[in-house]
Scaffold this motif. Sequence first.
Motif, PDB file in Angstrom:
ATOM      1  N   THR A  68       0.853  -1.190   0.000  1.00 34.50           N
ATOM      2  CA  THR A  68       0.000   0.000   0.000  1.00 34.50           C
ATOM      3  C   THR A  68       0.892   1.244   0.000  1.00 34.50           C
ATOM      4  O   THR A  68       2.081   1.160   0.333  1.00 34.50           O
ATOM      5  CB  THR A  68      -0.917   0.040   1.245  1.00 34.50           C
ATOM      6  N   ASP A  69       0.321   2.385  -0.374  1.00 37.96           N
ATOM      7  CA  ASP A  69       1.105   3.626  -0.413  1.00 37.96           C
ATOM      8  C   ASP A  69       1.690   3.984   0.944  1.00 37.96           C
ATOM      9  O   ASP A  69       2.782   4.543   1.029  1.00 37.96           O
ATOM     10  CB  ASP A  69       0.245   4.791  -0.918  1.00 37.96           C
ATOM     11  N   ASP A  70       0.988   3.657   2.025  1.00 39.34           N
ATOM     12  CA  ASP A  70       1.451   4.003   3.372  1.00 39.34           C
ATOM     13  C   ASP A  70       1.973   2.777   4.138  1.00 39.34           C
ATOM     14  O   ASP A  70       2.064   2.773   5.360  1.00 39.34           O
ATOM     15  CB  ASP A  70       0.333   4.673   4.171  1.00 39.34           C
ATOM     16  N   SER A  71       2.363   1.765   3.398  1.00 42.92           N
ATOM     17  CA  SER A  71       2.854   0.534   4.001  1.00 42.92           C
ATOM     18  C   SER A  71       4.079   0.792   4.874  1.00 42.92           C
ATOM     19  O   SER A  71       4.844   1.733   4.650  1.00 42.92           O
ATOM     20  CB  SER A  71       3.218  -0.457   2.894  1.00 42.92           C
ATOM     21  N   VAL A  72       4.259  -0.078   5.868  1.00 43.26           N
ATOM     22  CA  VAL A  72       5.412  -0.011   6.764  1.00 43.26           C
ATOM     23  C   VAL A  72       6.201  -1.307   6.622  1.00 43.26           C
ATOM     24  O   VAL A  72       5.630  -2.400   6.654  1.00 43.26           O
ATOM     25  CB  VAL A  72       4.969   0.165   8.236  1.00 43.26           C
ATOM     26  N   PHE A  73       7.505  -1.183   6.448  1.00 40.99           N
ATOM     27  CA  PHE A  73       8.424  -2.320   6.382  1.00 40.99           C
ATOM     28  C   PHE A  73       9.368  -2.153   7.562  1.00 40.99           C
ATOM     29  O   PHE A  73      10.218  -1.269   7.565  1.00 40.99           O
ATOM     30  CB  PHE A  73       9.166  -2.313   5.047  1.00 40.99           C
ATOM     31  N   GLU A  74       9.174  -2.989   8.599  1.00 42.49           N
ATOM     32  CA  GLU A  74       9.957  -2.846   9.827  1.00 42.49           C
ATOM     33  C   GLU A  74      10.746  -4.113  10.106  1.00 42.49           C
ATOM     34  O   GLU A  74      10.186  -5.198  10.179  1.00 42.49           O
ATOM     35  CB  GLU A  74       9.053  -2.529  11.016  1.00 42.49           C
ATOM     36  N   ASN A  75      12.063  -3.943  10.248  1.00 46.05           N
ATOM     37  CA  ASN A  75      12.930  -5.043  10.625  1.00 46.05           C
ATOM     38  C   ASN A  75      13.197  -4.911  12.121  1.00 46.05           C
ATOM     39  O   ASN A  75      13.934  -4.020  12.542  1.00 46.05           O
ATOM     40  CB  ASN A  75      14.232  -5.000   9.825  1.00 46.05           C
ATOM     41  N   HIS A  76      12.585  -5.769  12.901  1.00 47.47           N
ATOM     42  CA  HIS A  76      12.684  -5.665  14.352  1.00 47.47           C
ATOM     43  C   HIS A  76      14.046  -6.104  14.878  1.00 47.47           C
ATOM     44  O   HIS A  76      14.365  -5.817  16.024  1.00 47.47           O
ATOM     45  CB  HIS A  76      11.557  -6.468  15.014  1.00 47.47           C
ATOM     46  N   THR A  77      14.840  -6.764  14.056  1.00 45.33           N
ATOM     47  CA  THR A  77      16.183  -7.170  14.471  1.00 45.33           C
ATOM     48  C   THR A  77      17.160  -6.006  14.337  1.00 45.33           C
ATOM     49  O   THR A  77      17.965  -5.770  15.217  1.00 45.33           O
ATOM     50  CB  THR A  77      16.663  -8.371  13.638  1.00 45.33           C
ATOM     51  N   THR A  78      17.066  -5.272  13.241  1.00 41.36           N
ATOM     52  CA  THR A  78      17.994  -4.157  13.008  1.00 41.36           C
ATOM     53  C   THR A  78      17.455  -2.830  13.528  1.00 41.36           C
ATOM     54  O   THR A  78      18.195  -1.872  13.676  1.00 41.36           O
ATOM     55  CB  THR A  78      18.286  -3.991  11.506  1.00 41.36           C
ATOM     56  N   GLY A  79      16.138  -2.763  13.749  1.00 37.02           N
ATOM     57  CA  GLY A  79      15.522  -1.515  14.193  1.00 37.02           C
ATOM     58  C   GLY A  79      15.143  -0.589  13.058  1.00 37.02           C
ATOM     59  O   GLY A  79      14.699   0.536  13.290  1.00 37.02           O
ATOM     60  N   MET A 123      27.502  -3.010   4.905  1.00 36.48           N
ATOM     61  CA  MET A 123      26.242  -2.869   5.615  1.00 36.48           C
ATOM     62  C   MET A 123      26.483  -2.084   6.897  1.00 36.48           C
ATOM     63  O   MET A 123      27.596  -2.015   7.394  1.00 36.48           O
ATOM     64  CB  MET A 123      25.602  -4.219   5.909  1.00 36.48           C
ATOM     65  N   THR A 124      25.409  -1.487   7.396  1.00 37.63           N
ATOM     66  CA  THR A 124      25.484  -0.730   8.629  1.00 37.63           C
ATOM     67  C   THR A 124      24.572  -1.385   9.656  1.00 37.63           C
ATOM     68  O   THR A 124      23.408  -1.668   9.374  1.00 37.63           O
ATOM     69  CB  THR A 124      25.058   0.731   8.399  1.00 37.63           C
ATOM     70  N   ARG A 125      25.125  -1.622  10.843  1.00 37.19           N
ATOM     71  CA  ARG A 125      24.354  -2.175  11.954  1.00 37.19           C
ATOM     72  C   ARG A 125      24.664  -1.342  13.187  1.00 37.19           C
ATOM     73  O   ARG A 125      25.829  -1.166  13.543  1.00 37.19           O
ATOM     74  CB  ARG A 125      24.721  -3.643  12.241  1.00 37.19           C
ATOM     75  N   SER A 126      23.621  -0.802  13.800  1.00 37.22           N
ATOM     76  CA  SER A 126      23.764   0.016  15.015  1.00 37.22           C
ATOM     77  C   SER A 126      24.767   1.149  14.815  1.00 37.22           C
ATOM     78  O   SER A 126      25.578   1.440  15.679  1.00 37.22           O
ATOM     79  CB  SER A 126      24.181  -0.858  16.198  1.00 37.22           C
ATOM     80  N   GLY A 127      24.735   1.756  13.640  1.00 33.77           N
ATOM     81  CA  GLY A 127      25.602   2.887  13.349  1.00 33.77           C
ATOM     82  C   GLY A 127      27.029   2.497  12.983  1.00 33.77           C
ATOM     83  O   GLY A 127      27.865   3.352  12.725  1.00 33.77           O
ATOM     84  N   MET A 128      27.327   1.212  12.942  1.00 34.65           N
ATOM     85  CA  MET A 128      28.669   0.741  12.632  1.00 34.65           C
ATOM     86  C   MET A 128      28.678   0.163  11.216  1.00 34.65           C
ATOM     87  O   MET A 128      27.839  -0.668  10.873  1.00 34.65           O
ATOM     88  CB  MET A 128      29.070  -0.342  13.636  1.00 34.65           C
ATOM     89  N   LYS A 129      29.604   0.639  10.396  1.00 31.39           N
ATOM     90  CA  LYS A 129      29.705   0.147   9.024  1.00 31.39           C
ATOM     91  C   LYS A 129      30.558  -1.117   9.001  1.00 31.39           C
ATOM     92  O   LYS A 129      31.637  -1.165   9.591  1.00 31.39           O
ATOM     93  CB  LYS A 129      30.314   1.206   8.109  1.00 31.39           C
ATOM     94  N   VAL A 130      30.049  -2.133   8.322  1.00 33.33           N
ATOM     95  CA  VAL A 130      30.737  -3.413   8.202  1.00 33.33           C
ATOM     96  C   VAL A 130      31.066  -3.628   6.729  1.00 33.33           C
ATOM     97  O   VAL A 130      30.172  -3.683   5.888  1.00 33.33           O
ATOM     98  CB  VAL A 130      29.853  -4.566   8.734  1.00 33.33           C
ATOM     99  N   GLU A 131      32.349  -3.728   6.450  1.00 41.51           N
ATOM    100  CA  GLU A 131      32.781  -3.967   5.068  1.00 41.51           C
ATOM    101  C   GLU A 131      32.451  -5.410   4.669  1.00 41.51           C
ATOM    102  O   GLU A 131      32.327  -6.288   5.530  1.00 41.51           O
ATOM    103  CB  GLU A 131      34.285  -3.706   4.931  1.00 41.51           C
TER     104      GLU A 131
END
Length: 143
Positions: free
Chosen positions: A30-41, A92-100
């Motif tokens: 939907t136009d207002d859909s929410v995609f939430e990853n509860h593991t990454t926040g 990728m970034t996890r909790s503000g930390m960039k992982v190469e």
Amino acid sequence: MSGPELQEFIDRYNAAWNDHDVDAIVSMHTDDSVFENHTTGDVNIGKEAIGKAITGIFAVFPDLSFEARSQYIRDDLVVQEWTARGTHEGPMTRSGMKVEPTGRKVDYRGMDVIPIKDNLVARKDVYSDGVTLLRQLGLTEIT
């Protein structure tokens, strides 16, 4: 939506994920859909944000695939358990930390809760085994 119609819809949705077809995935929200990853926040609201998030996932794991382990389908609701497999080839970034990129292969489990509204995905809540993912990438000593 229920029964065979809902099964056909979720099969198309899952196929679009495995095909990495971001346009098809987004078109089923939907136009207002929410995609939430509860593991990454991560919380993404609206088609544009969801499309960017999914594009980012495929950039990190370009060969990412999902295998459904079980599905629970009822009127306007899908809950599905899956196994994800892929190779960490992008930053990728996890909790503000960039992982190469590590080049490591991952194989981890998760679950989606997907309510349907007006025959489209109203939200997608993702719960996954982040500890296993991080361990397989060599980013935690938790065993």
